[in-house]
Motif scaffolding. Sequence first.
Motif, PDB file in Angstrom:
ATOM      1  N   ARG A 158       0.840  -1.201   0.000  1.00 37.32           N
ATOM      2  CA  ARG A 158       0.000   0.000   0.000  1.00 37.32           C
ATOM      3  C   ARG A 158       0.876   1.253   0.000  1.00 37.32           C
ATOM      4  NH1 ARG A 158      -5.045   1.878   1.205  1.00 37.32           N
ATOM      5  NH2 ARG A 158      -5.867  -0.245   1.290  1.00 37.32           N
ATOM      6  N   HIS A 159       0.494   2.207  -0.840  1.00 34.97           N
ATOM      7  CA  HIS A 159       1.191   3.493  -0.916  1.00 34.97           C
ATOM      8  C   HIS A 159       0.144   4.601  -0.754  1.00 34.97           C
ATOM      9  CE1 HIS A 159       4.828   1.457  -2.397  1.00 34.97           C
ATOM     10  NE2 HIS A 159       3.993   0.713  -3.102  1.00 34.97           N
ATOM     11  N   ASP A 160       0.139   5.246   0.412  1.00 33.31           N
ATOM     12  CA  ASP A 160      -0.871   6.255   0.724  1.00 33.31           C
ATOM     13  C   ASP A 160      -0.403   7.657   0.347  1.00 33.31           C
ATOM     14  OD1 ASP A 160      -2.819   4.538   1.841  1.00 33.31           O
ATOM     15  OD2 ASP A 160      -1.684   4.434   3.713  1.00 33.31           O
ATOM     16  N   PHE A 161      -1.340   8.451  -0.206  1.00 29.95           N
ATOM     17  CA  PHE A 161      -1.039   9.842  -0.535  1.00 29.95           C
ATOM     18  C   PHE A 161      -0.627  10.634   0.703  1.00 29.95           C
ATOM     19  CE2 PHE A 161      -4.318   9.069  -3.995  1.00 29.95           C
ATOM     20  CZ  PHE A 161      -3.377   8.943  -4.998  1.00 29.95           C
ATOM     21  N   TYR A 162      -1.123  10.249   1.850  1.00 25.39           N
ATOM     22  CA  TYR A 162      -0.841  10.984   3.080  1.00 25.39           C
ATOM     23  C   TYR A 162       0.634  10.899   3.465  1.00 25.39           C
ATOM     24  CZ  TYR A 162      -1.539  12.759   7.843  1.00 25.39           C
ATOM     25  OH  TYR A 162      -1.483  13.497   8.999  1.00 25.39           O
ATOM     26  N   TYR A 163       1.268   9.778   3.127  1.00 23.74           N
ATOM     27  CA  TYR A 163       2.652   9.545   3.533  1.00 23.74           C
ATOM     28  C   TYR A 163       3.661   9.643   2.386  1.00 23.74           C
ATOM     29  CZ  TYR A 163       0.298   7.694   7.655  1.00 23.74           C
ATOM     30  OH  TYR A 163      -0.503   7.552   8.762  1.00 23.74           O
ATOM     31  N   GLU A 164       3.210   9.482   1.148  1.00 26.12           N
ATOM     32  CA  GLU A 164       4.133   9.462   0.018  1.00 26.12           C
ATOM     33  C   GLU A 164       3.655  10.424  -1.075  1.00 26.12           C
ATOM     34  OE1 GLU A 164       5.284   5.491  -1.317  1.00 26.12           O
ATOM     35  OE2 GLU A 164       4.431   4.671   0.520  1.00 26.12           O
ATOM     36  N   LYS A 165       4.571  11.196  -1.605  1.00 28.87           N
ATOM     37  CA  LYS A 165       4.227  12.158  -2.654  1.00 28.87           C
ATOM     38  C   LYS A 165       4.374  11.520  -4.035  1.00 28.87           C
ATOM     39  CE  LYS A 165       5.474  16.370  -0.135  1.00 28.87           C
ATOM     40  NZ  LYS A 165       5.745  15.665   1.134  1.00 28.87           N
ATOM     41  N   VAL A 166       3.463  11.882  -4.928  1.00 27.64           N
ATOM     42  CA  VAL A 166       3.519  11.413  -6.309  1.00 27.64           C
ATOM     43  C   VAL A 166       4.397  12.364  -7.119  1.00 27.64           C
ATOM     44  CG1 VAL A 166       2.177  10.943  -8.389  1.00 27.64           C
ATOM     45  CG2 VAL A 166       1.204  10.443  -6.139  1.00 27.64           C
ATOM     46  N   HIS A 167       5.313  11.818  -7.892  1.00 34.23           N
ATOM     47  CA  HIS A 167       6.188  12.665  -8.712  1.00 34.23           C
ATOM     48  C   HIS A 167       6.732  11.868  -9.897  1.00 34.23           C
ATOM     49  CE1 HIS A 167       9.988  10.836  -7.132  1.00 34.23           C
ATOM     50  NE2 HIS A 167       9.251  10.646  -6.050  1.00 34.23           N
ATOM     51  N   SER A 168       7.420  12.572 -10.781  1.00 30.60           N
ATOM     52  CA  SER A 168       8.076  11.963 -11.959  1.00 30.60           C
ATOM     53  C   SER A 168       7.091  11.168 -12.814  1.00 30.60           C
ATOM     54  CB  SER A 168       9.231  11.057 -11.512  1.00 30.60           C
ATOM     55  OG  SER A 168      10.144  11.740 -10.688  1.00 30.60           O
ATOM     56  N   VAL A 169       5.925  11.766 -13.074  1.00 28.72           N
ATOM     57  CA  VAL A 169       4.898  11.090 -13.873  1.00 28.72           C
ATOM     58  C   VAL A 169       5.172  11.315 -15.358  1.00 28.72           C
ATOM     59  CG1 VAL A 169       2.429  10.822 -14.266  1.00 28.72           C
ATOM     60  CG2 VAL A 169       3.254  11.548 -12.008  1.00 28.72           C
ATOM     61  N   THR A 170       5.289  10.243 -16.120  1.00 32.97           N
ATOM     62  CA  THR A 170       5.492  10.342 -17.570  1.00 32.97           C
ATOM     63  C   THR A 170       4.612   9.321 -18.272  1.00 32.97           C
ATOM     64  OG1 THR A 170       7.348   8.770 -17.604  1.00 32.97           O
ATOM     65  CG2 THR A 170       7.882  11.100 -17.323  1.00 32.97           C
ATOM     66  N   LEU A 171       4.256   9.633 -19.523  1.00 34.62           N
ATOM     67  CA  LEU A 171       3.462   8.732 -20.346  1.00 34.62           C
ATOM     68  C   LEU A 171       4.156   8.572 -21.695  1.00 34.62           C
ATOM     69  CD1 LEU A 171       0.849   7.110 -20.839  1.00 34.62           C
ATOM     70  CD2 LEU A 171      -0.214   9.231 -21.616  1.00 34.62           C
ATOM     71  N   GLU A 172       4.460   7.340 -22.053  1.00 34.64           N
ATOM     72  CA  GLU A 172       5.138   7.067 -23.322  1.00 34.64           C
ATOM     73  C   GLU A 172       4.159   6.394 -24.268  1.00 34.64           C
ATOM     74  OE1 GLU A 172       8.510   3.969 -24.823  1.00 34.64           O
ATOM     75  OE2 GLU A 172       9.071   5.225 -23.108  1.00 34.64           O
ATOM     76  N   THR A 173       3.832   7.073 -25.364  1.00 32.59           N
ATOM     77  CA  THR A 173       2.897   6.509 -26.329  1.00 32.59           C
ATOM     78  C   THR A 173       3.595   5.497 -27.231  1.00 32.59           C
ATOM     79  OG1 THR A 173       3.288   8.341 -27.871  1.00 32.59           O
ATOM     80  CG2 THR A 173       1.495   8.603 -26.288  1.00 32.59           C
ATOM     81  N   ALA A 174       2.801   4.790 -28.037  1.00 33.51           N
ATOM     82  CA  ALA A 174       3.340   3.687 -28.842  1.00 33.51           C
ATOM     83  C   ALA A 174       3.843   4.170 -30.197  1.00 33.51           C
ATOM     84  CB  ALA A 174       2.268   2.630 -29.039  1.00 33.51           C
ATOM     85  N   GLY A 175       4.875   3.493 -30.678  1.00 36.81           N
ATOM     86  CA  GLY A 175       5.336   3.699 -32.039  1.00 36.81           C
ATOM     87  C   GLY A 175       4.504   2.841 -32.982  1.00 36.81           C
ATOM     88  N   THR A 176       4.863   2.833 -34.246  1.00 34.59           N
ATOM     89  CA  THR A 176       4.083   2.120 -35.263  1.00 34.59           C
ATOM     90  C   THR A 176       3.985   0.624 -34.979  1.00 34.59           C
ATOM     91  OG1 THR A 176       4.823   3.723 -36.920  1.00 34.59           O
ATOM     92  CG2 THR A 176       3.856   1.665 -37.732  1.00 34.59           C
ATOM     93  N   ILE A 177       5.076   0.020 -34.518  1.00 37.82           N
ATOM     94  CA  ILE A 177       5.085  -1.432 -34.337  1.00 37.82           C
ATOM     95  C   ILE A 177       4.936  -1.857 -32.880  1.00 37.82           C
ATOM     96  CG2 ILE A 177       6.494  -1.771 -36.397  1.00 37.82           C
ATOM     97  CD1 ILE A 177       8.920  -2.126 -34.552  1.00 37.82           C
ATOM     98  N   ASP A 178       4.820  -0.894 -31.965  1.00 37.87           N
ATOM     99  CA  ASP A 178       4.689  -1.239 -30.548  1.00 37.87           C
ATOM    100  C   ASP A 178       3.305  -1.778 -30.236  1.00 37.87           C
ATOM    101  OD1 ASP A 178       7.271  -0.401 -29.824  1.00 37.87           O
ATOM    102  OD2 ASP A 178       6.610   1.688 -29.739  1.00 37.87           O
ATOM    103  N   LEU A 179       3.253  -2.713 -29.306  1.00 37.40           N
ATOM    104  CA  LEU A 179       1.986  -3.272 -28.854  1.00 37.40           C
ATOM    105  C   LEU A 179       1.496  -2.610 -27.574  1.00 37.40           C
ATOM    106  CD1 LEU A 179       2.703  -7.078 -29.363  1.00 37.40           C
ATOM    107  CD2 LEU A 179       1.422  -5.558 -30.869  1.00 37.40           C
ATOM    108  N   ASP A 180       2.380  -1.857 -26.931  1.00 31.87           N
ATOM    109  CA  ASP A 180       2.009  -1.300 -25.630  1.00 31.87           C
ATOM    110  C   ASP A 180       2.446   0.155 -25.494  1.00 31.87           C
ATOM    111  OD1 ASP A 180       4.698  -2.501 -25.623  1.00 31.87           O
ATOM    112  OD2 ASP A 180       4.810  -1.711 -23.594  1.00 31.87           O
TER     113      ASP A 180
END
Length: 207
Positions: free
Chosen positions: A80-102
Amino acid sequence: MAGNLFGKMAADTLGLSDIGKIISPKDFDKVDGDDYIMNEDGEKIYFVIKSKSDEYVFTNRGLLHVDGTSAVSKKRVVKRHDFYYEKVHSVTLETAGTIDLDIEIKFSFGNNSFSIDVDKKQLEQLKDLYKALVEIGRIQGKNSTSIEDGMNGLKMANEAISRSSLQGNASEIVKELTNFNFNWMQNIRNEYNNKDFGYVFEKYINN
């Protein structure tokens, strides 16, 4: 390149890959993580990513990670990771290339880093999670600044008092000052250290 692509496609077809699927809200009660939600305290699931070996259950209180050792093992470790005790940071989203499945979302809760591969067909849904986590991180950052400013203000006030000539019973003055400091710190933490970010998920998650 062709060999790698063929291997990845074959693994996905045979069910051996670990590409996560975003679970529909109507199926939240069917995931393993649902058994560990603190319903008694008002905890609610807003987003679930499930792979062959892991579940990532995002709630108004934080992240519940049902960590599997492998796709074929039934052993699970619930973290468990609670917002009260741990901060969220370094959020990134990598989209797919032409041949990527994910596609891939990365983020950290305190010192714990996560990297989750998701079916590229679910990009629009994953964008919603990305925006929610970014906003939560921003709010936590502003709250930390407010707490720090409040503590610094209290410190300066105490230093000013220590340089002043106070009249009365010394022990009573110390007791009152200690109680005041304690209450001040408690109040400022309660005001600026959110436990519940359900309102952020409700703003960005379009279920």
